[in-house]
Scaffold this motif. Structure first.
Motif, PDB file in Angstrom:
ATOM      1  N   ILE A  44     -23.280 116.004 161.205  1.00 12.19           N
ATOM      2  CA  ILE A  44     -24.467 117.088 161.459  1.00 12.19           C
ATOM      3  C   ILE A  44     -23.973 117.396 163.575  1.00 12.19           C
ATOM      4  N   SER A  45     -24.174 116.246 164.031  1.00  9.14           N
ATOM      5  CA  SER A  45     -23.242 116.998 165.039  1.00  9.14           C
ATOM      6  C   SER A  45     -22.247 118.183 165.683  1.00  9.14           C
ATOM      7  N   MET A  51     -23.568 101.953 153.206  1.00 11.14           N
ATOM      8  CA  MET A  51     -25.160 103.218 153.814  1.00 11.14           C
ATOM      9  C   MET A  51     -25.556 103.659 154.752  1.00 11.14           C
ATOM     10  N   ASP A  52     -25.274 102.179 155.690  1.00  6.17           N
ATOM     11  CA  ASP A  52     -25.294 102.128 156.932  1.00  6.17           C
ATOM     12  C   ASP A  52     -24.862 102.997 157.212  1.00  6.17           C
ATOM     13  N   THR A  89     -28.665 108.277 152.075  1.00  6.57           N
ATOM     14  CA  THR A  89     -27.889 107.481 152.482  1.00  6.57           C
ATOM     15  C   THR A  89     -29.489 106.163 153.510  1.00  6.57           C
ATOM     16  N   LYS A  90     -30.216 106.907 154.467  1.00  4.22           N
ATOM     17  CA  LYS A  90     -30.739 105.673 154.582  1.00  4.22           C
ATOM     18  C   LYS A  90     -32.154 105.862 153.574  1.00  4.22           C
ATOM     19  N   THR A  91     -32.326 106.363 152.706  1.00  7.23           N
ATOM     20  CA  THR A  91     -33.473 105.836 151.920  1.00  7.23           C
ATOM     21  C   THR A  91     -32.792 104.587 151.276  1.00  7.23           C
ATOM     22  N   ASN A 128     -22.150 108.390 159.465  1.00 11.21           N
ATOM     23  CA  ASN A 128     -20.893 109.009 159.593  1.00 11.21           C
ATOM     24  C   ASN A 128     -20.757 110.553 159.437  1.00 11.21           C
ATOM     25  N   ALA A 129     -22.481 110.588 158.582  1.00 15.72           N
ATOM     26  CA  ALA A 129     -23.286 111.987 158.295  1.00 15.72           C
ATOM     27  C   ALA A 129     -24.176 112.068 159.665  1.00 15.72           C
TER      28      ALA A 129
END
Length: 300
Positions: A268-269, A257-258, A49-51, A263-264
């Protein structure tokens, strides 16, 4: 001392108790592996998503430049209609031809579904129209509710920044659609800013409507040239709609995507905290077992 008859029963009870202790521990280890697998999967999704956000941000500047250039084409055609006071023909049995400018790509929020909802609301108010769909996304959504209205569809739309050549090729196919239409309307996403857009309609009139315009004679256009003028004006409007819709799509994809990356990161946290707590619980349980076993050995 225990009798020989009691020893097998004692061994069976000890084995049962050891299995009861081992079962939660095995479940804990399985849970740790599951959490670790989910963490790895979410991290991979975050990288994707960052890419995609970086790629969309790079493409947005180019898409906005093409959108600004296309407006010169479309707005010039609208000025001709306004000067000639062109209006849609009215008559019984005549339909409108509605062109929906979508694309083949997803992962861009509600860009395509917004156009589909606009068409469905219109169908409730006035169902007397046919559809020409640009892009597989609009076709997939509207085929479920307005399949009988679809007369033509195009695939391969939205792969890159639209060009006038593509719009001209589409206009050439649209003017060949059989049917008596009072006028043509182009539905597209109007670019308001980097975070908002709205479905908008551009009018593209038929040859009869152009010829019947009150002030059209002032342009001194010969009747033999009228079909070419109509097709050229339609191509201008399509180019404008496609370019502006493409800019909306790229902007919406960047925002989507941002949000997905944020959210990802939150997931992860949460999973990292859960993994650390579960691992600490496993270590504590193992230490308790070791201490308990050592104490029991010392007592013996």
């Amino acid at each position: 001392m225990l009798s020989r008859a009691a020893r097998p029963a004692l061994r069976a009870g000890a084995a049962a108790s050891s299995r009861a202790v081992a079962a939660p521990q095995a479940a804990t280890f399985a849970t740790l592996r599951e959490i670790e697998g989910r963490l790895k999967s979410i991290r991979n999704i975050e990288k994707i998503t960052k890419t995609m956000k970086i790629v969309a941000s790079t493409k947005l500047t180019r898409a906005q430049r093409a959108m600004s250039e296309s407006r010169n084409y479309g707005q010039t055609g609208n000025q001709v209609y306004e000067s000639a006071e062109t209006k849609a023909l009215e008559g019984e049995g005549k339909k409108k031809l509605v062109i929906v400018c979508s694309s083949d790509k997803g992962l861009c929020g509600g860009v395509h579904s917004g156009l589909s909802r606009f068409i469905r609301r219109r169908a409730v108010e006035d169902p007397n129209f046919d559809l020409v769909l640009l892009g597989e996304k609009a076709k997939a959504q509207l085929s479920r509710t307005n399949a009988k209205n679809i007369v033509l569809s195009f695939a391969g739309v939205g792969k890159d920044v639209p060009t006038f050549t593509e719009a001209q090729a589409i206009a050439d196919q649209v003017v060949q659609v059989a049917g008596e239409y009072s006028d043509i309307e182009i539905v597209y996403n109007k670019f308001i800013n980097a975070t908002s857009y709205e479905p908008t309609v551009i009018a593209a009139f038929s040859e009869e409507a152009l010829a019947a315009s009150p002030n059209f004679a002032a342009f001194e256009v010969e009747e033999s040239v009228l079909p070419n003028l109509r097709e050229y004006a339609l191509a201008n409007s399509l180019y404008w709609a496609l370019a502006e819709g493409h800019a909306c799509e790229i902007s919406a994809r960047r925002n989507a995507m941002d949000n997905a990356s944020k959210n990802a990161g939150e997931m992860i946290s949460k999973y990292q905290i859960l993994f650390n707590r579960t691992r600490q619980a496993v270590i504590t349980g193992e230490l308790v077992e070791i201490i308990t076993g050592a104490t029991a050995s010392a007592d013996m």
